[in-house]
Write a protein that holds these residues in place. Structure first.
Motif, short mmCIF file in Angstrom:
data_model
loop_
_atom_site.label_atom_id
_atom_site.label_comp_id
_atom_site.label_asym_id
_atom_site.label_seq_id
_atom_site.Cartn_x
_atom_site.Cartn_y
_atom_site.Cartn_z
N SER A 93 -2.37 9.39 4.77
CA SER A 93 -2.45 8.87 3.41
C SER A 93 -3.89 8.98 2.93
O SER A 93 -4.82 8.66 3.67
CB SER A 93 -2.00 7.41 3.38
OG SER A 93 -2.45 6.79 2.19
N VAL A 179 7.60 4.63 7.80
CA VAL A 179 6.16 4.46 7.60
C VAL A 179 5.65 3.21 8.32
O VAL A 179 4.62 3.23 9.00
CB VAL A 179 5.84 4.37 6.09
CG1 VAL A 179 4.43 3.91 5.85
CG2 VAL A 179 6.07 5.72 5.42
N ALA A 246 4.76 2.69 0.21
CA ALA A 246 4.36 1.28 0.28
C ALA A 246 5.07 0.41 -0.74
O ALA A 246 4.96 -0.81 -0.70
CB ALA A 246 2.85 1.17 0.08
C1 OVV Z 1 2.54 1.53 4.83
C2 OVV Z 1 1.62 1.84 3.71
C3 OVV Z 1 0.94 0.84 3.09
C4 OVV Z 1 0.08 1.16 2.08
C5 OVV Z 1 -0.08 2.49 1.71
C6 OVV Z 1 0.60 3.49 2.34
C7 OVV Z 1 1.46 3.17 3.35
C8 OVV Z 1 0.37 4.92 1.97
O1 OVV Z 1 1.15 5.79 2.37
O2 OVV Z 1 -0.59 5.21 1.29
#
Ligand code: OVV
Length: 407
Positions: A93, A179, A246
């Motif tokens: 990410s 995720v 998210a």
């Molecule tokens: C699990 C999570 C939390 C916040 C951001 C992301 C993932 C992302 O993919 O940016």
């Protein structure tokens, strides 16, 4: 150097107790409060041999580690894996798993897309959808609140707010499970989640491209930043992926846990009905009390020290947000659900530069659902047992059988 679960094997720092616990044990994930209390009682940090990590659960250290991005970086991953030693399961990410200065650019774009103004504009639509859904559930009688409300609401309003041309609630929920479970060790939960990859990931990746997004919505705002030269096209796609990563499991969990709290503590629901101005603080208390994201990691980027504990470069630190949110030195009677307490400083949305960028949106979604319930429902009762769903990073309900009653 030996590597455990994709990170450095570290020595036990002087004075740090060794605790032979598995924070990812299914029983702990389902019912974590004893583990939280024991973690806090042992000291500012413990060493967990099974993963060769440090863990903290007191409010003070958890907040310090979580917010000091210079010493405790996110770019090496916020799960157990150290991205300097092992490739992440997906391209990283560009907002979550990155440090300043790069982080500032992507953060600015997402903060704009999810600004208070942008989310306020959605309020009316959210309320219409919430009213419709609550009416249906009232008519239905008893219902399974995880699927029929906690998942149903966000998977209806969120894809629309992003501007997805195609919706696939199943893929959105499953991708969230991937995720968040991916942040844990290579256990059964993570493997089962990863097994959903082939049916889930291609759809998610596909929806992130410009051609699959409407010209209105969070996606459009992100691609406008690409048009303005702030980010490139590929970064825009990645930021849409962040929204889809998210934005679903977290709000599903927030809504489900809010319902669980109000059903479990009917006197608090009554109080909220009598004084709807308590809605915002009530949701903050739901967040503090249930900690939807129970833990995230950081990695020490150099030798450092916190609360007298020497922390070596490469140490993974499990920051147990759920434990910090129940710290008795921070809140009086922390195991009491009290919608009047205004729990400023809870860590459920994180803190510091990586603090939840979608929190306005999350609060707007919950506000719509709760407003509708306060207007239409007099009693929320269980019709069966609530069951929690183990997940390596999220503390969420699996089953929530409820009935809404009118007087
Ligand atoms: C699990 C999570 C939390 C916040 C951001 C992301 C993932 C992302 O993919 O940016």
């Amino acid at each position: 150097m030996k590597i455990i679960e994709g990170h450095h094997e570290i020595d036990v720092p002087d004075g740090v107790p060794v605790w032979d616990v598995d924070p990812y044990d299914v029983n702990i994930l389902q019912d974590p409060s004893d583990y939280y209390a024991e973690l806090r009682s042992k000291g500012p940090f413990v060493f967990i041999p099974k993963y060769s990590i440090l863990a903290c659960g007191r409010h003070k250290e958890t907040k310090e580690v979580f917010s000091d991005w210079e010493r405790f970086v996110s770019s090496r991953g916020v799960g157990l894996q150290d991205f300097e030693l092992e490739e992440p399961w997906r391209p990283r990410s560009i907002i979550l798993e990155v440090d300043p200065p790069d982080h500032a650019i992507t953060r600015r774009v997402l903060a704009r897309a999810l600004s208070p103004k942008a989310t306020a504009d959605l309020k009316e639509d959210f309320q219409i959808e919430a009213d419709k859904l609550i009416d249906e559930l009232l008519e239905k009688g008893s219902f399974e609140a995880v699927v029929e409300l906690a998942e149903e609401f966000p998977t209806t309003v969120f894809p629309k707010a992003v501007g997805l041309k195609e919706n696939n609630s199943r893929a959105l929920v499953d991708y969230g499970a991937m995720v968040f479970n991916a942040l844990g060790p290579d256990n059964e939960l993570r493997r089962n989640a990863m097994a959903m990859g082939p049916t889930t990931v291609p759809w998610i990746v596909e929806q992130c491209s410009r051609k699959n997004l409407k010209d209105k919505g969070f996606g459009a705002t992100i691609f406008a930043a690409a048009d303005a030269g702030e980010i490139n096209e590929e970064q825009a796609e990645k930021l849409v992926r962040s929204l889809l990563s998210a934005g679903v499991d977290t709000t599903v969990t927030g809504i489900g846990s809010a319902l669980w709290c109000l059903a479990s503590f009917p006197e608090q629901f009554k109080r909220l009905k009598e004084d709807p101005s308590l809605m915002r603080p009530a949701f903050e208390e739901v967040l503090r009390f249930t900690s939807p994201v129970h833990s995230f990691c950081r990695t020490a980027n150099g030798d450092t020290e916190v609360s007298g504990v020497k922390i070596a470069e490469g140490s993974k630190i499990l920051c147990v947000l759920g434990a910090a949110n129940a710290d008795e030195t921070q809140w009086s009677d922390p195991n009491k659900f009290d919608i009047g307490r205004r729990p400023t400083g809870h860590l459920a949305m994180g803190t510091g530069i990586h603090g939840c960028v979608g929190q306005n949106l999350a609060r707007a979604e919950v506000a719509a659902v709760l407003t509708s319930i306060l207007n239409k429902v007099d009693k929320i009762e269980f019709t069966g047992e609530a069951v929690w769903r183990p997940n390596n990073a999220i503390h969420a309900l699996d089953k929530l059988p409820l009935i809404f009653k009118t007087a």
